[in-house]
Design a protein around this motif. Structure first.
Motif, short mmCIF file in Angstrom:
data_model
loop_
_atom_site.label_atom_id
_atom_site.label_comp_id
_atom_site.label_asym_id
_atom_site.label_seq_id
_atom_site.Cartn_x
_atom_site.Cartn_y
_atom_site.Cartn_z
N VAL A 48 0.83 -1.20 0.00
CA VAL A 48 0.00 0.00 0.00
C VAL A 48 0.87 1.26 0.00
CG1 VAL A 48 -1.70 1.34 1.29
CG2 VAL A 48 -1.91 -1.15 1.18
N SER A 49 1.80 1.33 0.96
CA SER A 49 2.60 2.54 1.09
C SER A 49 3.83 2.24 1.93
CB SER A 49 1.77 3.64 1.75
OG SER A 49 2.50 4.85 1.86
N ARG A 50 4.85 3.09 1.81
CA ARG A 50 6.03 2.96 2.65
C ARG A 50 6.63 4.33 2.89
NH1 ARG A 50 10.95 0.70 -1.21
NH2 ARG A 50 10.34 1.79 -3.09
N ILE A 51 7.45 4.41 3.93
CA ILE A 51 8.06 5.67 4.33
C ILE A 51 9.45 5.40 4.85
CG2 ILE A 51 7.05 5.56 6.66
CD1 ILE A 51 6.66 8.62 6.49
N SER A 52 10.37 6.27 4.52
CA SER A 52 11.75 6.10 4.96
C SER A 52 11.87 6.39 6.46
CB SER A 52 12.67 7.03 4.18
OG SER A 52 12.32 8.38 4.42
N TRP A 53 13.02 6.09 7.03
CA TRP A 53 13.21 6.24 8.47
C TRP A 53 13.00 7.69 8.91
CZ3 TRP A 53 16.85 9.58 10.34
CH2 TRP A 53 17.83 10.02 9.45
N SER A 54 13.37 8.63 8.06
CA SER A 54 13.25 10.04 8.42
C SER A 54 11.89 10.62 8.08
CB SER A 54 14.32 10.85 7.70
OG SER A 54 14.06 10.86 6.31
N GLY A 55 11.14 9.90 7.26
CA GLY A 55 9.87 10.43 6.78
C GLY A 55 10.01 11.26 5.52
N GLY A 56 11.23 11.42 5.05
CA GLY A 56 11.46 12.30 3.91
C GLY A 56 11.12 11.69 2.56
N THR A 57 11.02 10.39 2.51
CA THR A 57 10.70 9.71 1.26
C THR A 57 9.51 8.80 1.48
OG1 THR A 57 13.06 9.73 0.68
CG2 THR A 57 11.63 8.29 -0.62
N ARG A 58 8.57 8.88 0.56
CA ARG A 58 7.34 8.08 0.69
C ARG A 58 6.98 7.50 -0.66
NH1 ARG A 58 3.87 12.23 4.58
NH2 ARG A 58 5.70 13.24 5.48
N GLY A 59 6.32 6.36 -0.60
CA GLY A 59 5.85 5.74 -1.83
C GLY A 59 4.47 5.16 -1.64
N TYR A 60 3.72 5.08 -2.74
CA TYR A 60 2.34 4.60 -2.68
C TYR A 60 2.04 3.69 -3.86
CZ TYR A 60 1.78 8.55 0.51
OH TYR A 60 1.92 9.43 1.56
N THR A 69 -2.29 8.83 2.82
CA THR A 69 -1.07 9.52 3.20
C THR A 69 -0.41 8.79 4.35
OG1 THR A 69 -2.00 11.66 2.54
CG2 THR A 69 -0.05 11.69 3.95
N ILE A 70 0.85 8.45 4.17
CA ILE A 70 1.63 7.80 5.23
C ILE A 70 2.46 8.86 5.94
CG2 ILE A 70 3.60 7.25 3.75
CD1 ILE A 70 3.81 4.55 5.26
N SER A 71 2.61 8.70 7.24
CA SER A 71 3.45 9.60 8.03
C SER A 71 3.98 8.84 9.23
CB SER A 71 2.65 10.83 8.48
OG SER A 71 1.56 10.46 9.30
N ARG A 72 4.89 9.44 9.93
CA ARG A 72 5.45 8.79 11.11
C ARG A 72 5.84 9.82 12.16
NH1 ARG A 72 10.18 5.22 9.22
NH2 ARG A 72 10.50 4.88 11.47
N ASP A 73 5.86 9.37 13.40
CA ASP A 73 6.31 10.17 14.52
C ASP A 73 7.35 9.34 15.26
OD1 ASP A 73 6.71 11.52 16.89
OD2 ASP A 73 4.61 12.03 17.17
N ASN A 74 8.61 9.61 15.01
CA ASN A 74 9.66 8.79 15.60
C ASN A 74 9.74 8.96 17.12
OD1 ASN A 74 10.35 7.63 13.17
ND2 ASN A 74 12.09 9.00 12.80
N ALA A 75 9.30 10.09 17.63
CA ALA A 75 9.30 10.29 19.08
C ALA A 75 8.29 9.38 19.77
CB ALA A 75 9.01 11.74 19.40
N LYS A 76 7.27 8.97 19.02
CA LYS A 76 6.23 8.11 19.58
C LYS A 76 6.26 6.71 19.00
CE LYS A 76 3.08 11.95 20.57
NZ LYS A 76 1.72 12.52 20.35
N ASN A 77 7.30 6.41 18.23
CA ASN A 77 7.44 5.06 17.64
C ASN A 77 6.17 4.63 16.90
OD1 ASN A 77 9.96 4.97 18.76
ND2 ASN A 77 9.58 3.24 20.11
N THR A 78 5.61 5.55 16.15
CA THR A 78 4.33 5.29 15.51
C THR A 78 4.36 5.70 14.05
OG1 THR A 78 3.19 5.70 17.63
CG2 THR A 78 1.84 5.72 15.63
N VAL A 79 3.74 4.86 13.22
CA VAL A 79 3.53 5.18 11.82
C VAL A 79 2.02 5.22 11.59
CG1 VAL A 79 3.72 2.76 11.09
CG2 VAL A 79 4.13 4.60 9.44
N PHE A 80 1.61 6.13 10.72
CA PHE A 80 0.18 6.34 10.46
C PHE A 80 -0.13 6.11 8.99
CE2 PHE A 80 -0.42 8.22 14.58
CZ PHE A 80 0.75 8.91 14.85
N LEU A 81 -1.40 5.82 8.75
CA LEU A 81 -1.90 5.78 7.38
C LEU A 81 -3.25 6.48 7.39
CD1 LEU A 81 -1.26 4.74 4.51
CD2 LEU A 81 -2.79 2.81 5.02
#
Length: 120
Positions: A48-60, A69-81
């Protein structure tokens, strides 16, 4: 033991929205690329989608581009869709997964999945 726990699935009408979350634990989340996959009944699991460790690169996947839309919050160890304009064909179990690399990823860790059902 590594854990990925998805949540946020449910039943929604076509055209509606859902936001999936995946909380990671017991590995260095901020160093891993993350992906979302789904599997509909009788079908193979698909990307479906992927995101790099920094969140700077995304694919769908083409089927969700412009709607999800994929996103992540590294401070909360969470990835969202974030899933908007949902269609009945989006109905599936959605899984998050972790990979050491973004390009040519090999997904090492998987969650248990969360059900998304879109009614027409």
């Amino acid at each position: 033991q590594v854990q990925l726990v998805e949540s946020g699935g449910g039943l929604v009408q076509a055209g509606g929205s859902l936001r999936l979350s995946c909380v990671a634990s017991r590995f260095t989340f901020s160093s891993y690329a993350m992906g979302w996959f789904r599997q509909a009944p009788g079908k193979e699991r698909e990307f479906v989608s992927r995101i790099s460790w920094s969140g700077g690169t995304r694919g769908y996947a083409d089927s969700v581009k412009g709607r999800f839309t994929i996103s992540r919050d590294n401070a909360k160890n969470t990835v969202f869709l974030q899933m908007n304009s949902l269609k009945p064909e989006d109905t599936a179990v959605y899984y998050c997964a972790a990979a050491a690399t973004y390009y040519r990823p090999n997904y090492d860790y998987w969650g248990q999945g969360t059900q998304v059902t879109v009614s027409s």
